[in-house]
Design a protein around this motif. Structure first.
Motif, mmCIF file in Angstrom:
data_model
loop_
_atom_site.group_PDB
_atom_site.id
_atom_site.type_symbol
_atom_site.label_atom_id
_atom_site.label_comp_id
_atom_site.label_asym_id
_atom_site.label_seq_id
_atom_site.Cartn_x
_atom_site.Cartn_y
_atom_site.Cartn_z
ATOM 1 N N GLY A 152 0.817 -1.203 0.000
ATOM 2 C CA GLY A 152 0.000 0.000 0.000
ATOM 3 C C GLY A 152 0.853 1.255 0.000
ATOM 4 N N PHE A 153 1.999 1.208 0.688
ATOM 5 C CA PHE A 153 2.920 2.343 0.681
ATOM 6 C C PHE A 153 3.370 2.649 -0.752
ATOM 7 C CE2 PHE A 153 7.156 4.133 0.614
ATOM 8 C CZ PHE A 153 7.096 5.154 1.561
ATOM 9 N N LEU A 154 3.739 1.604 -1.489
ATOM 10 C CA LEU A 154 4.172 1.799 -2.876
ATOM 11 C C LEU A 154 3.005 2.223 -3.756
ATOM 12 C CD1 LEU A 154 6.537 -1.246 -2.910
ATOM 13 C CD2 LEU A 154 7.240 1.097 -3.396
ATOM 14 N N PHE A 155 1.841 1.687 -3.476
ATOM 15 C CA PHE A 155 0.601 2.096 -4.142
ATOM 16 C C PHE A 155 0.425 3.607 -3.985
ATOM 17 C CE2 PHE A 155 -4.250 1.151 -3.217
ATOM 18 C CZ PHE A 155 -4.626 2.360 -3.778
ATOM 19 N N GLY A 156 0.537 4.116 -2.740
ATOM 20 C CA GLY A 156 0.385 5.548 -2.507
ATOM 21 C C GLY A 156 1.498 6.359 -3.130
ATOM 22 N N TYR A 157 2.740 5.891 -3.005
ATOM 23 C CA TYR A 157 3.882 6.617 -3.565
ATOM 24 C C TYR A 157 3.752 6.741 -5.080
ATOM 25 C CZ TYR A 157 8.656 8.322 -4.047
ATOM 26 O OH TYR A 157 9.754 9.101 -4.314
ATOM 27 N N ASP A 158 3.507 5.618 -5.728
ATOM 28 C CA ASP A 158 3.431 5.629 -7.192
ATOM 29 C C ASP A 158 2.272 6.491 -7.677
ATOM 30 O OD1 ASP A 158 4.450 4.016 -9.755
ATOM 31 O OD2 ASP A 158 2.268 4.161 -9.871
ATOM 32 N N SER A 159 1.163 6.469 -6.949
ATOM 33 C CA SER A 159 -0.011 7.237 -7.362
ATOM 34 C C SER A 159 0.225 8.743 -7.264
ATOM 35 C CB SER A 159 -1.221 6.855 -6.498
ATOM 36 O OG SER A 159 -1.548 5.498 -6.658
ATOM 37 N N ALA A 160 0.936 9.176 -6.214
ATOM 38 C CA ALA A 160 1.061 10.608 -5.942
ATOM 39 C C ALA A 160 2.338 11.244 -6.454
ATOM 40 C CB ALA A 160 0.953 10.854 -4.433
ATOM 41 N N VAL A 161 3.329 10.434 -6.842
ATOM 42 C CA VAL A 161 4.619 11.002 -7.233
ATOM 43 C C VAL A 161 4.485 11.957 -8.415
ATOM 44 C CG1 VAL A 161 5.233 9.103 -8.801
ATOM 45 C CG2 VAL A 161 7.045 10.447 -7.690
ATOM 46 N N ILE A 162 3.484 11.712 -9.260
ATOM 47 C CA ILE A 162 3.288 12.562 -10.437
ATOM 48 C C ILE A 162 2.894 13.983 -10.052
ATOM 49 C CG2 ILE A 162 0.837 12.002 -10.715
ATOM 50 C CD1 ILE A 162 3.420 12.314 -13.562
ATOM 51 N N ASN A 163 2.363 14.168 -8.831
ATOM 52 C CA ASN A 163 1.888 15.485 -8.408
ATOM 53 C C ASN A 163 2.993 16.529 -8.510
ATOM 54 O OD1 ASN A 163 1.048 17.766 -6.762
ATOM 55 N ND2 ASN A 163 -0.549 16.451 -5.942
ATOM 56 N N GLY A 164 4.148 16.228 -7.908
ATOM 57 C CA GLY A 164 5.231 17.202 -7.912
ATOM 58 C C GLY A 164 5.949 17.296 -9.234
ATOM 59 N N ALA A 165 5.773 16.280 -10.083
ATOM 60 C CA ALA A 165 6.496 16.254 -11.355
ATOM 61 C C ALA A 165 5.678 16.775 -12.519
ATOM 62 C CB ALA A 165 6.950 14.820 -11.650
ATOM 63 N N VAL A 166 4.370 16.956 -12.325
ATOM 64 C CA VAL A 166 3.499 17.196 -13.472
ATOM 65 C C VAL A 166 3.845 18.479 -14.229
ATOM 66 C CG1 VAL A 166 1.678 18.335 -12.108
ATOM 67 C CG2 VAL A 166 1.091 17.193 -14.238
ATOM 68 N N SER A 167 4.162 19.547 -13.524
ATOM 69 C CA SER A 167 4.506 20.804 -14.206
ATOM 70 C C SER A 167 5.799 20.658 -14.991
ATOM 71 C CB SER A 167 4.642 21.948 -13.189
ATOM 72 O OG SER A 167 3.414 22.199 -12.558
ATOM 73 N N ALA A 168 6.797 20.002 -14.382
ATOM 74 C CA ALA A 168 8.079 19.807 -15.061
ATOM 75 C C ALA A 168 7.934 18.879 -16.263
ATOM 76 C CB ALA A 168 9.094 19.229 -14.081
ATOM 77 N N VAL A 169 7.114 17.848 -16.135
ATOM 78 C CA VAL A 169 6.874 16.932 -17.259
ATOM 79 C C VAL A 169 6.235 17.681 -18.419
ATOM 80 C CG1 VAL A 169 5.463 14.970 -18.000
ATOM 81 C CG2 VAL A 169 6.764 14.837 -15.863
ATOM 82 N N LEU A 214 0.401 -1.475 -13.010
ATOM 83 C CA LEU A 214 0.147 -2.906 -12.840
ATOM 84 C C LEU A 214 0.515 -3.347 -11.421
ATOM 85 C CD1 LEU A 214 1.547 -4.252 -16.234
ATOM 86 C CD2 LEU A 214 -0.856 -4.275 -15.527
ATOM 87 N N GLY A 215 1.660 -2.854 -10.943
ATOM 88 C CA GLY A 215 2.069 -3.164 -9.579
ATOM 89 C C GLY A 215 1.107 -2.594 -8.559
ATOM 90 N N VAL A 216 0.661 -1.363 -8.786
ATOM 91 C CA VAL A 216 -0.301 -0.725 -7.881
ATOM 92 C C VAL A 216 -1.583 -1.544 -7.801
ATOM 93 C CG1 VAL A 216 -1.822 1.270 -7.597
ATOM 94 C CG2 VAL A 216 0.587 1.620 -8.128
ATOM 95 N N GLY A 217 -2.096 -1.959 -8.957
ATOM 96 C CA GLY A 217 -3.333 -2.739 -8.984
ATOM 97 C C GLY A 217 -3.196 -4.058 -8.253
ATOM 98 N N MET A 218 -2.075 -4.734 -8.460
ATOM 99 C CA MET A 218 -1.850 -5.998 -7.755
ATOM 100 C C MET A 218 -1.764 -5.775 -6.247
ATOM 101 S SD MET A 218 0.807 -8.075 -10.184
ATOM 102 C CE MET A 218 0.229 -8.805 -11.731
ATOM 103 N N ALA A 219 -1.033 -4.739 -5.838
ATOM 104 C CA ALA A 219 -0.898 -4.452 -4.404
ATOM 105 C C ALA A 219 -2.244 -4.098 -3.786
ATOM 106 C CB ALA A 219 0.102 -3.317 -4.189
ATOM 107 N N SER A 220 -3.095 -3.398 -4.555
ATOM 108 C CA SER A 220 -4.388 -2.969 -4.021
ATOM 109 C C SER A 220 -5.320 -4.145 -3.779
ATOM 110 C CB SER A 220 -5.056 -1.969 -4.977
ATOM 111 O OG SER A 220 -5.508 -2.601 -6.164
ATOM 112 N N VAL A 221 -5.090 -5.256 -4.453
ATOM 113 C CA VAL A 221 -5.907 -6.454 -4.255
ATOM 114 C C VAL A 221 -5.314 -7.353 -3.183
ATOM 115 C CG1 VAL A 221 -6.664 -8.627 -5.329
ATOM 116 C CG2 VAL A 221 -6.907 -6.458 -6.564
#
Length: 487
Positions: A35-52, A126-133
């Motif tokens: 779940g930690f990785l689920f949360g990290y992967d989901s939110a990491v884009i927040n700080g990167a979105v403007s730069a991307v 894919l990893g997030v989805g597996m972890a969420s189940v």
């Protein structure tokens, strides 16, 4: 099939290494690291979105798709996880997810184009989805009924902690580099390091999954009775363990391999509990919680805050989310699941409606609402109270219910469907928000408030309390079989 001896010594030795006074808590915590990785992967884009957006000169549609792309992978991963877990075990799914997280972290951090970034975001999804189940299913299956709600809530605590750490890492990298799009270590920009940093907890997750035992209910489904008995007796500390084993076997006996047909009830149609779980998952996303975590930086920048201020506001919101999840952990086994959901629905409806009103009455300059006077503080307070209402209820309690509400024979498959629906709903909310924001923030938050109100009626009508019940008591087919036997 493996005989009753199975791998008893191996499974028991793994448990002995992991156990101790609080062995079951540690085991649940390791599972929740997904779940930690689920949360990290989901939110990491927040700080990167403007730069991307700047790095790849992305338009609004492409950027929205890039942000939401991980969710498509998550939906696919969730749907696949249940079948894999039923065939090769819960631990195997955890390890596959860990590998996917590592690959995604490295690939996204080094992506030379937007579409390569999207590909690796999908892999991470894919990893997030597996972890969420697998995390809620595994935790429910190894937990004593009296504390199952608290242990299952560790999944949500891990998710929100992952979100917090991700946002904090984003903030620290951006601040150290002078901006998320500025060069940092080894010629890579700060936003690239935001993604690369996820490889560290992903490797840790994979290694720790080697130290915990397989789910005893999965072992019973594979006829490894001796191994399951050894693990259950130590996890639950029960003296009538043979009776427990017999009850589990009764709810899991089958003549065929696990399949999607397990989702059907005695009538031959998809069981009603599967639909309830799916709708529960969808409502959790349709209230718009992930808009706060995916887009909060650009949202607050759009209404007048500086990038550094937006980062701080976002980190504060993530901190509040963690603290309120602790409230749920402390109360879910005392007050029950249903009361917390009802309280949360009421709180979310009020706070989202307040945000819709503030943005709807604010003056608009160049198509963007400008918060004047008390409007800014009111919007900030409402947003954070919304996080409080969600964090103490729908955030953790949804995962608790999804882990325990389904009968044993269909748990993994039904959880896959529910989690898959959750990720599709998350994708819909995420990909539509940029367009809704451009039309009207009041419209966006008005829609989320409407779903929050509908969730209240849904819980009152369809959610059954599961506090303190054994997982075997959730099996809708037990009475059916017993009646048939008596006849």
């Amino acid at each position: 099939m493996v005989g009753q001896g199975g791998s008893a010594s191996t499974e028991a030795s793994i448990y002995d290494d992991a156990a101790g006074g609080k062995g079951v808590v540690r085991i649940a915590a390791v599972a929740a690291l997904g779940g930690f990785l689920f949360g990290y992967d989901s939110a990491v884009i927040n700080g990167a979105v403007s730069a991307v957006a700047k790095e790849f000169d992305a338009d609004a549609a492409s950027l929205g798709f890039a942000v939401a792309s991980a969710l498509l992978g998550a939906a696919a991963g969730a749907l696949a996880a249940g079948r894999i877990a039923d065939h090769v075990g819960r631990l195997a799914v955890m390890r596959i997810a860990a590998v996917l997280f590592v690959v995604s972290a490295i690939g996204a951090g080094l992506a030379p184009s937007l579409w390569v970034l999207v590909v690796f975001r999908v892999i991470g999804g894919l990893g997030v989805g597996m972890a969420s189940v697998i995390a809620p299913a595994y935790i429910a299956e190894i937990s004593p009924a009296r504390i199952r709600g608290r242990l299952a809530s560790l999944q949500q605590l891990a998710i929100v902690t992952g979100i917090f750490i991700s946002l904090l890492v984003d903030f620290l990298f951006a601040r150290a580099a002078g901006g998320s799009d500025q060069p940092f270590w080894f010629g890579l920009d700060a936003w690239q390091w935001m993604f690369l940093a996820m490889a560290v907890p992903a490797v840790l997750y994979g290694l720790l999954s080697l130290t915990i035992p397989e789910s005893p209910r999965f072992l019973i489904s594979k006829h490894k009775i001796t191994a399951a008995t050894a693990i259950l007796s130590k996890l639950l500390g029960e003296t009538d363990i043979e009776l427990k084993i017999a009850r589990i076997r009764e709810t899991m006996e089958r003549e065929t391999e696990p399949s999607w047909h397990d989702l059907k009830g005695p009538s031959g149609r998809v069981a009603g509990i599967v639909w309830v779980g799916l709708l529960l998952s969808m409502f959790q996303q349709f209230v718009g919680i992930n808009v706060i975590f995916y887009y909060s930086n650009i949202l607050w920048e759009a209404v007048g805050f500086q990038e550094s201020q937006a980062f701080v506001i976002t980190v504060i919101g993530a901190t509040i989310n963690i603290l309120t999840t602790l409230i749920a952990i402390a109360t879910v086994d005392r007050f029950g699941r249903k009361p917390l959901l009802i309280i949360g629905s009421i709180g979310m409806t009020i706070t989202l409606a307040t945000m819709a009103f503030v943005f709807g009455t604010a003056p608009v300059v160049d198509g963007t609402p400008v918060l004047e006077g008390a409007q800014g503080p009111i919007a900030l307070v409402a947003a954070n109270l919304f996080v409080v209402a969600f964090g103490m209820s729908w955030g953790p309690v949804t995962w608790v219910l999804l882990g325990e509400m389904f009968p044993n024979r269909m748990r993994a498959a039904a959880l896959s469907v529910a989690a898959g629906g959750q990720w599709v709903s998350n994708w819909i909310i995420t990909v539509t928000f940029p367009g809704l924001k451009d039309v009207s923030l009041a419209l966006a938050y008005g829609l989320y408030a409407t779903f929050a109100l509908l969730s209240l009626f849904f819980v009152a009508r369809f959610i059954r309390e599961t506090k303190g019940k054994a997982l075997e008591d959730m099996d809708a087919d037990v009475p059916h079989r017993q009646d048939a036997a008596r006849r």
